[in-house]
Design an enzyme around this catalytic site. Structure first.
Site, short mmCIF file in Angstrom:
data_model
loop_
_atom_site.label_atom_id
_atom_site.label_comp_id
_atom_site.label_asym_id
_atom_site.label_seq_id
_atom_site.Cartn_x
_atom_site.Cartn_y
_atom_site.Cartn_z
N ARG A 243 1.33 -10.54 -6.13
CA ARG A 243 1.06 -11.35 -5.34
C ARG A 243 0.71 -12.80 -6.14
O ARG A 243 0.08 -12.61 -7.05
CB ARG A 243 0.03 -10.83 -4.27
CG ARG A 243 0.53 -9.41 -3.53
CD ARG A 243 -0.79 -9.08 -2.67
NE ARG A 243 -0.27 -7.78 -1.92
CZ ARG A 243 -0.31 -6.71 -2.49
NH1 ARG A 243 -0.70 -6.75 -3.62
NH2 ARG A 243 0.15 -5.74 -1.70
N LYS A 270 -5.18 -6.82 -3.00
CA LYS A 270 -5.34 -6.63 -1.30
C LYS A 270 -5.68 -5.12 -1.20
O LYS A 270 -6.21 -4.96 -0.01
CB LYS A 270 -3.70 -6.72 -0.88
CG LYS A 270 -3.67 -6.82 0.75
CD LYS A 270 -2.27 -7.29 1.12
CE LYS A 270 -2.19 -7.00 2.76
NZ LYS A 270 -0.86 -7.69 3.27
N HIS A 333 5.88 -15.95 -2.77
CA HIS A 333 5.49 -14.51 -2.27
C HIS A 333 7.04 -13.77 -2.46
O HIS A 333 6.67 -12.57 -2.38
CB HIS A 333 5.06 -14.55 -0.71
CG HIS A 333 3.60 -14.52 -0.74
ND1 HIS A 333 2.97 -13.37 -0.77
CD2 HIS A 333 2.93 -15.50 -0.52
CE1 HIS A 333 1.56 -13.77 -0.69
NE2 HIS A 333 1.44 -15.15 -0.45
N ARG A 336 7.96 -10.47 -5.12
CA ARG A 336 7.97 -9.17 -4.86
C ARG A 336 9.11 -8.37 -4.06
O ARG A 336 9.55 -7.33 -4.65
CB ARG A 336 6.70 -8.93 -4.02
CG ARG A 336 5.28 -9.37 -4.89
CD ARG A 336 4.10 -9.50 -3.94
NE ARG A 336 4.12 -8.11 -3.08
CZ ARG A 336 3.32 -7.05 -3.62
NH1 ARG A 336 3.14 -7.05 -4.88
NH2 ARG A 336 3.15 -6.06 -2.66
N HIS A 360 1.93 -1.64 -3.42
CA HIS A 360 2.05 -1.84 -1.97
C HIS A 360 0.69 -1.23 -1.14
O HIS A 360 0.38 -0.14 -1.96
CB HIS A 360 3.12 -1.18 -1.30
CG HIS A 360 4.57 -2.14 -1.30
ND1 HIS A 360 5.76 -1.64 -1.38
CD2 HIS A 360 4.32 -3.60 -1.11
CE1 HIS A 360 6.45 -2.67 -1.35
NE2 HIS A 360 5.92 -3.87 -0.99
N TYR A 370 -2.64 8.56 -7.15
CA TYR A 370 -2.03 9.51 -7.84
C TYR A 370 -0.62 8.91 -8.73
O TYR A 370 -0.42 9.32 -9.78
CB TYR A 370 -1.79 10.60 -7.06
CG TYR A 370 -0.86 11.92 -7.59
CD1 TYR A 370 -1.35 12.67 -8.70
CD2 TYR A 370 0.44 12.02 -7.74
CE1 TYR A 370 -0.66 13.55 -9.33
CE2 TYR A 370 1.16 13.06 -8.14
CZ TYR A 370 0.62 13.89 -8.97
OH TYR A 370 1.38 14.71 -9.62
#
Length: 396
Positions: A243, A270, A333, A336, A360, A370
Site C-alpha cells: 500500500r 491496515k 494503489h 497491488r 490482504h 499461519y
C-alpha cells in the site's frame, strides 16, 4: 396549622433562622438575610432526614405542597426520597455529560493507543467532526435515528455517497463504543441501513495485463523527473507492491539490507499486525542507491519541500500522470492489483503465498498469520522471480 399565601409572603426575617410549619413535615425556613427555603422533615430507616424543595417565591406554596405529597408517596413504597433524588440527579448529570462529541473523542483516543495508523485516525477524526456539527452536544443516550440522518443527508445532498456511507459506519462505531462502556443502549445507525443512496463501487485503476504493466514499468524506469525519492518510490512500488502509505512512510531502521528483509510496523499496516517483506537484489540495489543520495535522512523517502516529512501519495500519482498514465489507467494503489493479477496468472505460486505477500486483510486472521510464516520460503523465491520479470519487461 397550614400556611396561607399571604402569611408566607408577609413572613419577616429575624436575628436567627426560624422555621414555620405548614403540616405533613413541610416547613418554611426563614434565614436572617431574608431568604425563604422550603424544607420537609421525615424519618427513614429510623433516622431523621431533610428534603429541600427550593426557595420561595420561585417555588410557590402550592408547588412545595405538591413536592411534599410526591415525597410521601415515595416513602410509602419503602424508598428514601433523598436517595431517589440523588440517583435521578446523577443519572441526569451522566446523561448530559456523555455527549456524542465526548464519547467520539474517547473512541479516537482508544484507537490511537491501540496503534491505529495515523492516516486512518485522521479520516475518523474528520468524519466524527462532520457528525459533531449536528450530534456533538447531544447526550448520546437520547440520539435517535432521525437525528443521525441529519448529518448523513447533508453529506448525501452534496453527492458524496461514499462519504455518507463511511460517516454512518463511523457514527455507528461511536455508538457501539458507548454501548460497550454502558453509556448507551442501542446503535441507531443499525436501522438506517438502506436509507442512504448506495455509492457506485469503483476499483483502483491498475495495469493488470502483462503488456500494460510492461509499458508502465518501462516508463517508471525511464522517468527522469521529480526527486530521487519519488523515482525510487515508484520503482519500489512496482517491485514490492505494498500500500502506498506502507512504503512512503518508511524509515531506514525498518530495513535489514544484510538479511534482505523489510519489517513494516503494525502501526502502518491496515491489518494492524507487523508484516515482513523479502527484498530481491534489484530492490536492494535501489535502496542502497537511495540511501547514498538521501544521506543522513531517517526517512527513506524524504520530502524535498517540507523537513522531516515523507513524499505524499499525490506526489507519486502526479509523477504517473506526467508519464502519461491518467487516473483511469493506473494509480499508486494499483500496483497491488497489478502484482496480484500477474502473479496469479503465472500459475507458478500458491495463491495463499500471494495473499500472504500482499498482506490482504482477510476475515480468518489466524489462518493468515499461519500462512505468512508457512510460505516465507516461497515468498522469497516469488520476490526474486517478480523482480526478474520486471527486469525482462524493461528490455522488451
Amino acid at each position: 396549622m397550614p400556611l396561607s399565601d399571604i402569611q408566607v409572603r408577609n413572613l419577616k426575617p429575624g436575628p436567627k433562622a426560624r422555621r414555620v410549619s405548614d403540616g405533613g413535615g413541610l416547613f418554611l425556613e426563614i434565614k436572617p438575610h431574608g431568604s425563604k427555603l422550603w424544607r420537609m422533615a421525615y424519618r427513614f430507616d429510623g433516622k431523621q432526614k431533610l428534603l429541600s424543595f427550593g426557595a420561595y417565591p420561585a417555588v410557590s406554596l402550592a408547588q412545595a405542597r405538591e413536592r411534599r405529597d410526591n415525597a410521601k408517596s415515595v416513602l410509602a413504597t419503602g424508598t428514601d426520597p433523598s436517595a431517589l433524588r440523588k440517583a435521578e440527579k446523577e443519572a441526569h448529570a451522566a446523561t448530559n455529560l456523555h455527549t456524542f462529541e465526548i464519547i467520539g473523542a474517547e473512541l479516537i483516543d482508544k484507537k490511537t493507543r491501540e496503534g491505529l495508523a495515523e492516516t486512518t485516525l485522521k479520516k475518523k477524526r474528520w468524519l466524527i467532526g462532520i457528525a459533531n456539527v449536528d450530534l456533538g452536544k447531544m447526550p448520546i443516550a437520547t440520539i435517535a435515528p432521525s437525528d443521525v440522518l441529519v448529518p448523513l443527508r447533508k453529506v448525501e445532498a452534496l453527492g458524496n455517497y461514499e462519504t455518507a456511507k463511511r460517516l454512518r459506519t463511523t457514527i455507528g462505531e461511536v455508538f457501539r463504543y458507548a454501548i460497550a462502556t454502558a453509556r448507551a443502549d442501542n446503535d441507531p445507525t443499525f436501522g438506517l441501513r438502506g436509507a442512504l443512496i448506495a455509492p457506485t463501487v469503483t476499483h483502483m485503476a491498475a495495469a493488470t495485463t502483462s503488456d500494460a504493466f510492461c509499458q508502465l514499468v518501462r516508463a517508471i524506469w525511464e522517468y527522469e523527473g521529480g526527486a530521487p525519492s519519488t523515482r525510487a518510490a515508484l520503482k519500489l512500488m512496482a517491485l514490492l507492491y505494498t500500500r502506498p502509505g506502507e512504503l512512503r512512510l518508511a524509515y531506514w531502521d525498518e530495513f535489514d539490507l544484510d538479511k534482505k528483509i523489510w519489517t513494516i510496523p503494525a502501526s502502518r499496516m491496515k491489518m494492524r499486525r507487523e508484516h515482513t517483506k523479502p527484498l530481491s537484489k534489484p530492490t536492494l540495489d535501489i535502496l542502497k542507491q537511495l540511501k547514498h543520495e538521501t544521506g543522513s535522512a531517517t526517512r527513506v523517502f524524504p520530502s524535498m519541500i517540507v523537513n522531516d516529512r515523507p513524499i505524499s501519495e499525490n506526489t507519486m500519482n502526479q509523477a504517473l500522470r506526467r508519464m502519461g498514465f491518467d487516473k483511469h489507467e493506473h494509480t499508486s494503489h494499483g500496483f497491488r492489483a497489478s502484482a496480484s493479477s500477474l502473479l496469479n496468472e503465472s500459475g507458478k505460486w500458491n495463491r495463499d503465498a500471494i495473499e500472504a505477500e500482499i498482506a490482504h486483510k482477510g476475515a480468518d486472521q489466524v489462518r493468515n498469520a499461519y500462512h505468512r510464516a508457512t510460505y516465507w520460503d516461497e515468498r522469497v523465491k516469488m520476490a526474486d522471480w517478480w523482480a526478474g520479470e520486471i527486469l525482462q519487461w524493461l528490455t522488451r
